[in-house]
Design a protein around this motif. Sequence first.
Motif, PDB file in Angstrom:
ATOM      1  N   VAL A  79       0.867  -1.183   0.000  1.00 47.87           N
ATOM      2  CA  VAL A  79       0.000   0.000   0.000  1.00 47.87           C
ATOM      3  C   VAL A  79       0.901   1.229   0.000  1.00 47.87           C
ATOM      4  CG1 VAL A  79      -1.790   1.276   1.235  1.00 47.87           C
ATOM      5  CG2 VAL A  79      -1.803  -1.229   1.236  1.00 47.87           C
ATOM      6  N   LYS A  80       0.806   2.023  -1.079  1.00 41.37           N
ATOM      7  CA  LYS A  80       1.681   3.185  -1.235  1.00 41.37           C
ATOM      8  C   LYS A  80       0.895   4.460  -0.961  1.00 41.37           C
ATOM      9  CE  LYS A  80       4.495   0.748  -4.644  1.00 41.37           C
ATOM     10  NZ  LYS A  80       5.043   0.729  -6.017  1.00 41.37           N
ATOM     11  N   ARG A  86      11.663   1.942  -4.559  1.00 39.91           N
ATOM     12  CA  ARG A  86      12.326   3.250  -4.672  1.00 39.91           C
ATOM     13  C   ARG A  86      11.469   4.430  -4.241  1.00 39.91           C
ATOM     14  NH1 ARG A  86      14.480   2.588 -10.845  1.00 39.91           N
ATOM     15  NH2 ARG A  86      15.778   0.734 -10.553  1.00 39.91           N
ATOM     16  N   MET A  87      10.188   4.250  -3.987  1.00 41.05           N
ATOM     17  CA  MET A  87       9.304   5.383  -3.761  1.00 41.05           C
ATOM     18  C   MET A  87       9.676   6.176  -2.508  1.00 41.05           C
ATOM     19  SD  MET A  87       5.703   3.955  -2.213  1.00 41.05           S
ATOM     20  CE  MET A  87       5.250   5.600  -1.696  1.00 41.05           C
ATOM     21  N   VAL A  89      16.911  13.355  -5.249  1.00 45.87           N
ATOM     22  CA  VAL A  89      17.988  12.359  -5.226  1.00 45.87           C
ATOM     23  C   VAL A  89      17.734  11.288  -6.286  1.00 45.87           C
ATOM     24  CG1 VAL A  89      19.090  10.558  -3.844  1.00 45.87           C
ATOM     25  CG2 VAL A  89      18.499  12.750  -2.797  1.00 45.87           C
ATOM     26  N   LEU A  90      16.487  10.840  -6.388  1.00 42.62           N
ATOM     27  CA  LEU A  90      16.142   9.824  -7.381  1.00 42.62           C
ATOM     28  C   LEU A  90      16.405  10.334  -8.794  1.00 42.62           C
ATOM     29  CD1 LEU A  90      14.981   6.942  -7.296  1.00 42.62           C
ATOM     30  CD2 LEU A  90      12.721   7.933  -7.688  1.00 42.62           C
ATOM     31  N   SER A 101       6.483  13.069  -4.138  1.00 40.66           N
ATOM     32  CA  SER A 101       6.655  13.106  -5.590  1.00 40.66           C
ATOM     33  C   SER A 101       5.451  13.786  -6.225  1.00 40.66           C
ATOM     34  CB  SER A 101       6.827  11.691  -6.159  1.00 40.66           C
ATOM     35  OG  SER A 101       5.741  10.874  -5.779  1.00 40.66           O
ATOM     36  N   ASN A 102       5.490  15.112  -6.255  1.00 39.01           N
ATOM     37  CA  ASN A 102       4.401  15.872  -6.852  1.00 39.01           C
ATOM     38  C   ASN A 102       4.499  15.853  -8.366  1.00 39.01           C
ATOM     39  OD1 ASN A 102       2.554  17.033  -4.926  1.00 39.01           O
ATOM     40  ND2 ASN A 102       4.291  18.177  -4.099  1.00 39.01           N
ATOM     41  N   TYR A 103       3.348  15.747  -8.998  1.00 34.61           N
ATOM     42  CA  TYR A 103       3.290  15.852 -10.453  1.00 34.61           C
ATOM     43  C   TYR A 103       3.472  17.315 -10.834  1.00 34.61           C
ATOM     44  CZ  TYR A 103       1.386  15.805 -15.192  1.00 34.61           C
ATOM     45  OH  TYR A 103       1.212  15.962 -16.552  1.00 34.61           O
TER      46      TYR A 103
END
Length: 773
Positions: free
Chosen positions: A88-89, A215-216, A222-223, A547-549
């Motif tokens: 669950v993310k 990786r989330m 950094v990613l 991680s905003n779009y």
Amino acid sequence: MLYSVIVVMSAMLGLVFILRGPSFFFYVAIILLLIYLLVHAKHFRVNGMIAVLVFSLYAGFAWIAESSNTTHLKAGEQQIEGHIHSLVKIDGDAIALKVKSVHGEILQLHGFIESEQQQAQLKQLLPGDRCIFTATLSPPSSPTNFYQFNYKQYLYQQQIHWVLTPELQKLNCVRSEKSLFYRLQTFRAHQIKRIEELVHPDASGIIIALVFGERMYVEQDVLEAYQRLGIIHLLAVSGLHVGLIIAAMYGLFIRIGLTRERTLESLCLFLPLYIIIAGAAPSVIRASLMTLIVMVFLRFKWNIPPLFAIAIVFLVYLALNPYALFQLGFQLSFLVSFSLLVSAEVINKRYSSWLAKLVAVTILAQLVSLPLLLNHFYQFSLLTLLVNILYIPFISFIVLPLSFLGVLMQNVIPIELNLPIQLVTVLIPPVHHGLVQLDAIELFNLITGKPHSIPFILYFLVTLIGLLVGESGKDRWWIVPLVGYAMVAGVQWTVPIWTKEAIVTMLDVGQGDSFVIELPRRGEVYVIDTGGTIRFNQGEEWRLRQSNYDVGREVVLSYLKAKGIRRIDKLILTHGHMDHIGGAIALVGEVAIDQLLYSAGEVEGEFEKLLLRELQHKGTEIIFVKKGNRWTSYGSQFAVLSPQGHEQGLNDRSIVLYADIEGVSFLFTGDLEEEGERRLLNTYPDLSVDVLKIAHHGSKTSTTDNFLLQLQPSFGLISAGRNNRFNHPHIEVTERLDEQHVKIIRTDKHGAIQLYVKNGSMKMHATEYKKAE
């Protein structure tokens, strides 16, 4: 090796023939296989029969996969009962997971969390929980922009046909009896959650990525640095990871008294479980299965050539999941592994020191992976080789072992006494800070664009020739691939020079505007507005996403990079609303911007001021324009018709740009409203155009009858978001356009559109989204 190459190529061709159909690349591969068979003409008949049989067998596997890749569900609101099938993310107020229905069909869930209490409840969900969802099923959308990631195809290749949007307040979940798969996934989820809660965010992300393949949790900047610097593979569980784990476990089992045979058998049982715990990515499966095959052969004291092992894993993997052939992770994992195995003997003979071997292996891996990386990311860093040489030993021999030890110890001792975790926490922050700083050096980041078919094939041929020259033992062998790559890159970069048409692209940026104009032979490039993501209800801390779009980064910048556009001659921002300028910040430092044209008037917004400061800092010339500014370039004329400089509202302060491009006239109107239109008609009573950018996304406060009657456009371009909260374009506007026989092209229905303009004529190219209509 002869039979491995024939079988592998034939299997791939059989899959491609059924799953994608014949194409340019398919025929090139057929020709290469025939050449390979002719080179070994002594056994041509036998080899040819093997190729045909394998081709037919894998075409059959593909046909079976396609035939079974169907759905029995229908779109619309309904109740779905099933199990949570994945981790669950939760990222701020967004939740994503996979659901396996009671009928066995996998669904992709995306939801919006409404409260902090609801977020806390959802964090308690675990794989295997049985839930009843009140939800809406909808098919995934096709790409709406050129070069966009095809999410619909990505889900289809996982046999997922529906996106499930739930009413989370009605979600009803209970714990249930779990299979071994779900128990392992639950164990994985608990361990990840524990690391996330107890370890500092600067270090927890990389620990989770290295140990559990997720990786989330790595910070977004950094990613991106890992990706652009060409070291993203270090965050994937690979052969080296699996080798270190198995070696450590082998030594431990031997020391505690197990025999060699029992140790090998225990490890063979452990590896399938580890595949699930580590996320089951292609690199994990490939490395684990190869290791498993090797250990089986060792257990029974059989000799096994390494190429035979990787070929077996490759063929079994594709037989079970034919769609994996089209996944970048699968392609890179097997291509790099195959190349390293083929070249291992030469590298070991030629180089004696570990450093020389590391450099050789790194160069080889970069060479064989470069064409695929350019095809997906459109750029590479000149620092890639150096960073790999430095970071491979650091991550593989320091951070990775410490991370595994730390995770093993976290359930035994307090986090404060967990020395491996504490060491990672100390080591990683400065290293990641250095990576981000390196990534920010624009000089070393080279935008290449998406390779066209011929350059893409040439990149692989140059790589193959370079490897053959390297294996021949010649000195300075690296000059051949270096010169070859330079020549192919030259071909790739000169393709736009031969494009005689001008290209006007209306990008789909949702509820916003963005247009890209490329003059013939790419003499100059203009970008008019950049879209912008307007965020609502983001004030509360719990809603903030890691991680905003960002539409500027994901759409505008991605499109420019895919086209190989490294410089914008004029960035024209019509006015200061976020849906027109918000995405511009993503371009700063990524592509060179010579001039910014901004509407005359007072700059009031904080974001406007920030943006102008950033552009000025990067050396962009800032020009405030109004009625009367004009220029000519490569036979096309441009004139600013508005503002006059004294308008009060931002919308009526919009830059209105008239453009005569290759004999076709365009009018870009920003968010001009009725008063501005009336003023424009009074100032230019003879104005008419072929293509009109409909103002203000089709708002009923613009595009009046008088305006249309005078301009007499043949085409109307409307940029608006799907199901937007403003109900743009308004039905009154579309009715007016229909009455005037204006052909309407709108992003919410057709996606992005390219107009190819030459000598007064115009051709339209649509995205896959439009073609699917």
